[in-house]
Write a protein that holds these residues in place. Sequence first.
Motif, PDB file in Angstrom:
ATOM      1  N   ASN A  46      89.428 -58.424 -48.112  1.00  0.00           N
ATOM      2  CA  ASN A  46      89.110 -59.830 -47.863  1.00  0.00           C
ATOM      3  C   ASN A  46      88.829 -60.507 -49.194  1.00  0.00           C
ATOM      4  OD1 ASN A  46      86.448 -59.406 -48.610  1.00  0.00           O
ATOM      5  ND2 ASN A  46      85.738 -59.187 -46.509  1.00  0.00           N
ATOM      6  N   ARG A  47      88.620 -61.801 -49.138  1.00  0.00           N
ATOM      7  CA  ARG A  47      88.507 -62.570 -50.375  1.00  0.00           C
ATOM      8  C   ARG A  47      87.354 -62.087 -51.259  1.00  0.00           C
ATOM      9  NH1 ARG A  47      90.105 -68.444 -50.826  1.00  0.00           N
ATOM     10  NH2 ARG A  47      89.752 -68.875 -52.995  1.00  0.00           N
ATOM     11  N   ASN A  48      86.185 -61.874 -50.617  1.00  0.00           N
ATOM     12  CA  ASN A  48      85.013 -61.466 -51.404  1.00  0.00           C
ATOM     13  C   ASN A  48      85.239 -60.164 -52.148  1.00  0.00           C
ATOM     14  OD1 ASN A  48      83.581 -63.636 -50.649  1.00  0.00           O
ATOM     15  ND2 ASN A  48      82.507 -62.611 -48.970  1.00  0.00           N
ATOM     16  N   TYR A  49      85.768 -59.201 -51.418  1.00  0.00           N
ATOM     17  CA  TYR A  49      85.955 -57.883 -52.017  1.00  0.00           C
ATOM     18  C   TYR A  49      87.028 -57.945 -53.104  1.00  0.00           C
ATOM     19  CZ  TYR A  49      86.370 -52.812 -52.235  1.00  0.00           C
ATOM     20  OH  TYR A  49      86.389 -51.520 -52.664  1.00  0.00           O
ATOM     21  N   PHE A  50      88.038 -58.767 -52.847  1.00  0.00           N
ATOM     22  CA  PHE A  50      89.107 -58.938 -53.822  1.00  0.00           C
ATOM     23  C   PHE A  50      88.535 -59.509 -55.123  1.00  0.00           C
ATOM     24  CE2 PHE A  50      92.385 -61.548 -55.837  1.00  0.00           C
ATOM     25  CZ  PHE A  50      93.425 -60.647 -55.934  1.00  0.00           C
TER      26      PHE A  50
END
Length: 580
Positions: free
Chosen positions: A157-161
């Motif tokens: 997801n965006r955060n982890y990316f």
Amino acid sequence: MNEDNSYQISLLSAMNTKLAKSEGILKNICDISESAFIYFDYEEKKPYVLGNWSHFFDFEPGKFLSVGQIVDLADDEFVEGIYRTLNLEKTGEEKSSFEFKMRDKNLYVNSNVNVLYDNAGIPVWKIIVFTDVTKYKNQNDELTYMAYYDSLTGLYNRNYFVLSLGEMVAKAEQNNAVVSILFIDVDDFRKVNDGMGILEGDEVVQSIGLSFKKMMDENLIISHFNSDIFCMAIYDPVGRRSVESIVDRIREIMRTPIKLVSGKEVTLTVSVGVAEYPESTNNYLELINLAEIVMLKAKNKGKNNVQYYDKPIIDEFIGNIEIEKKMSKALKNQNFVMYYQPQYDTNTKELRGVEALVRWCDEDGKLVSPETFIPIAEKNGSILLLGDWIIEECLSDLSRWKEKHNNMEDFLLSINVSSIQFKNKNFVKYLISIIKKYGISPTNVELEITESVFIDNMEEIIHKMKLLKDFGIRFSMDDFGTGFSSLSYLRELPIDTLKIDKSFIDDVVTDGSTRTIAESIIDLSKKLGFDTIAEGVEQEVQYSLLKNIGCENIQGFYLGKPMKFEEIDALLDKTDVKNS
Ligand code: C2E
Ligand code: CA
Ligand code: CA
């Protein structure tokens, strides 16, 4: 036995009974509980084992001698922690808990330890409680999964990316490597969603995500940001070359039709923006933004395109945001002003009317060209507000001219109407209400529209035009010759005037074929019963030529530049208005 003794004995036996009773209760409680308990009495140097022992340990409770037996059962990574916790008295602490995984059973166990010390700090007893937390652990894993991964595609997801990108860039900094970001947006995804429904839209996104996922390796991470947007980060010790091969792979993936459960097949394209550390920026958060901005350029170039980072693109984007900000202020403060450019009858040089052209007075009092701000206003929707203001302003001006001057029955006020403005559902009602408000005859009003208005829904647009035409309003096809300009469709359109684009006028004297085109446009226009007008006429030779080939009206710097309300007022004093 004296009385005292007998008293002591009965007291002791009563205490024993009570103790036995509470021990029994305790044992019961422990047995009912799903946990296992170890009670260790330091004086007796003996452990008591209670509760649900067999759930945790395969050896008999009676065979339990020391906590070392339990430490042996923990997964390697937990050994140190569980050893320390179970031997808590060695640290002098009173309470501790530790979660560990048992090696042979798939159990997560929480151990809670309590030690009681006497006044001298010597341990008196210790209680250890083991609780099975596997269930919670799995729920936690699920939560952890959801915190890092996108449930639709299984990609980051965006955060982890973003987190991983930060690490990647830090690593690249140390090793002088390059990190490339690919911001990927599916072209025309809205059509998929609108046409097939959200569920099949999700299926499409999922399928693309799964294909992309196969590209992931230690140097390439991919995220599904949202809807139809994906982002890749490539750690690249060698340089740009690998990005190009990745782009090729993306293209290849997209070329393969996506098969849906329903049996339908779709083929889509993507627009990709690329930014790189360290060339584009040192800041990994900014990398994503830059890649997104250049992606928008790739879209504007006609989709199915890749755009690499380019500073002028970013500058233009930032400039536009500045304009956008200033414009919303200008809209509030009404810092716009209308200019009017005269249109003349080619033969008699009588005034046909004026074209209303908006200008923006910026903070320094400079006039900003509509070519700069109209496209931005169209993009962010403020053209609707601005368009309403323009209509009211120029109709009010027209009513004032009409009050002061006679012979204005056939005078035409041409108003440019943006496609977005025209498609707005309130447009017809609004325009009519303003015309009525200023007591103007609708036959004095001509709307300039461009071919782009017909792109999406021709029938509905024609219907709207007919409503306005029935009311008495005229239509002019602006910039004619620059769009798809299919002459055959012109017949079906309820227009009154063809406005030949300035680009033809520029070359009409010097270029033979342009002249031929201009001639045939005028010819056809007449045959279809339209009025013709040439715009951007700057020179006498252009004027004479247009007159010779039968262009009925002209507009341009040669006969008059756009001017203010008062200047048109003065012009009306000395110029005859054409009568049709
Ligand atoms: P357009 O509708 O094609 O307007 C003609 C443009 O050519 C105007 O530029 C005008 O000042 C300019 N022009 C006229 N005669 C000559 C000439 O002889 N030589 C040269 N070089 N230029 C000439 P302007 O006012 O800057 O407007 C540019 C465009 O902005 C317009 O093109 C139109 O598309 C848009 N626009 C202007 N006013 C409005 C408005 O009120 N509403 C909307 N929606 N668009 C507007
Ligand atoms: Ca125009
Ligand atoms: Ca034009």
